[in-house]
Design a protein around this motif. Structure first.
Motif, PDB file in Angstrom:
ATOM      1  N   ASN A 237     -82.366 -11.151 -35.203  1.00  0.00           N
ATOM      2  CA  ASN A 237     -82.484  -9.797 -34.644  1.00  0.00           C
ATOM      3  C   ASN A 237     -82.892  -8.869 -35.776  1.00  0.00           C
ATOM      4  O   ASN A 237     -82.882  -9.271 -36.944  1.00  0.00           O
ATOM      5  CB  ASN A 237     -81.193  -9.353 -33.963  1.00  0.00           C
ATOM      6  CG  ASN A 237     -80.039  -9.267 -34.927  1.00  0.00           C
ATOM      7  OD1 ASN A 237     -80.164  -8.696 -35.998  1.00  0.00           O
ATOM      8  ND2 ASN A 237     -78.922  -9.872 -34.554  1.00  0.00           N
ATOM      9  N   THR A 238     -83.236  -7.673 -35.415  1.00  0.00           N
ATOM     10  CA  THR A 238     -83.815  -6.773 -36.414  1.00  0.00           C
ATOM     11  C   THR A 238     -82.866  -6.540 -37.589  1.00  0.00           C
ATOM     12  O   THR A 238     -83.280  -6.572 -38.749  1.00  0.00           O
ATOM     13  CB  THR A 238     -84.165  -5.434 -35.756  1.00  0.00           C
ATOM     14  OG1 THR A 238     -85.016  -5.704 -34.642  1.00  0.00           O
ATOM     15  CG2 THR A 238     -84.911  -4.541 -36.718  1.00  0.00           C
TER      16      THR A 238
ATOM     17  N   HIS B 254     -89.176  -9.035 -33.562  1.00  0.00           N
ATOM     18  CA  HIS B 254     -88.075  -8.224 -34.097  1.00  0.00           C
ATOM     19  C   HIS B 254     -88.538  -7.130 -35.049  1.00  0.00           C
ATOM     20  O   HIS B 254     -87.891  -6.092 -35.157  1.00  0.00           O
ATOM     21  CB  HIS B 254     -87.074  -9.133 -34.793  1.00  0.00           C
ATOM     22  CG  HIS B 254     -86.595 -10.256 -33.924  1.00  0.00           C
ATOM     23  ND1 HIS B 254     -85.714 -10.051 -32.899  1.00  0.00           N
ATOM     24  CD2 HIS B 254     -86.923 -11.574 -33.890  1.00  0.00           C
ATOM     25  CE1 HIS B 254     -85.488 -11.202 -32.275  1.00  0.00           C
ATOM     26  NE2 HIS B 254     -86.217 -12.139 -32.855  1.00  0.00           N
TER      27      HIS B 254
END
Lengths: 189, 189
Positions: free
Chosen positions: A7-8, A46
């Motif tokens: 995820n980011t 992402h």
DNA sequence: GCCATTTGCCTAAAGGCATTAGGCTGCTGC
DNA sequence: GCAGCAGCCTAATGCCTTTAGGCAAATGGC
């Protein structure tokens, strides 16, 4: 096929670690993908681009550093505050050279405005409250303070001081002394 | 087939110009080849690698800047010398941002030793002769001076000052005043 | 002036990073 | 239980770097 759970935020943190290990400008989408044992294209869900990734790392570092500086300033004033503030920056630059380099990334105006940049300025300004400076001089003094700290660390990390005696460790406290003296004796305009 | 008349020096100079136009880290062997309307591989007879090209640009800029600084210091002393010295750096950074950025390239030890880096230090040291500092403090003062100038320009070029009033032009002379005051009132160790 | 050698630029090719398009599949919630 | 979404993948393009090997223009001895 097992998922890596990207995820980011995880990418940003891992990017910061990578920066510390190999240098901020060696941070690459490809290298980050390798670190997660994942194909490069997967990261593009992402982060928007390599630039985006670097910007996120820069914002992360700016925020983290501002947090540490704020903590160090709590309960201190005058030279104590000054030394603590400068010390935090120096420690950060030495412990996390990649993140420190990231804080120097040129941000576009809106991003910069939304960054922790202003907090840094406010913290520096807070230090001046321990000294007797006329208000219109505050901005200049803040800029000087920032210049010295950033300039010193940038030159030190760049190795500019490492080929002449004495070691940078000897100069640093003297620089802080000098800054303190300067703020106590700020010249009239 | 007409020859372009390439050689290492022309490439270095053109690289410096390119850096000023597009930024030092956008300087690329490919871009330089386009500028000479020549195929990329052709440059590899004159520079060993992209890294080599950048190093040459850095050395060129370091030398050029040292020359200008030396010229500015001639016949001046004290605050006059200080202001002239700082002014040269600032003008160089503004007129040649790419070359200025190049001067910050990290050089390996031997290259650094053979660069004009030492001349910069000597010039800064010369300024101190106009002030009354004990010898052991000279190194610290030189480092402070370098830190302020480099830090300020680096932050200014990075746009760190451009989103708060007053404009950097207002601060610069005050910074020089402050440095002068500091050198006249250097704190005892 | 002639040719041998050097020098300078070129084509070809391989490898790396950035980025986009489109596909397959594990997960989630109804 | 399955529809749909989310997450990772393959494929492909374009640009940059770097090396190998080739041909032609300059150079200098004769």
């Amino acid at each position: 096929m097992a998922r890596a759970g990207l995820n980011t935020e995880r990418l940003t943190r891992a990017g910061a670690e990578l920066a510390d290990e190999v240098g901020f400008d060696q941070v690459t989408v490809s290298a980050l993908a390798r670190r997660f044992d994942v194909k490069v294209a997967s990261l593009y869900s992402h982060v928007a681009s390599s630039q985006d990734l670097k910007t996120r790392i820069a914002l992360f570092a700016l925020d983290e550093l501002a947090g540490r500086a704020a903590e160090a300033l709590a309960g201190r004033s005058g030279k104590q505050a000054l030394a603590a503030f400068a010390g935090v920056y120096r420690d950060y630059a030495r412990d996390h050279p990649g993140r420190y380099a990231a804080t120097q990334l040129r941000l576009d105006p809106e991003t910069a405005a939304a960054s922790a940049g202003r907090r840094h300025t406010e913290l520096a300004r807070a230090i001046l409250r321990g000294y007797d400076l006329a208000e219109p001089e505050h901005t200049h003094a803040v800029r000087l303070l920032g210049s010295v700290v950033h300039g010193y660390l940038s030159l030190e990390l760049g190795g500019a001081f490492s080929h002449s005696a004495p070691a940078p460790e000897q100069s640093w406290p003297r620089i802080v002394d000098a800054l303190d003296a300067l703020l106590r004796n700020w010249p009239a305009s």
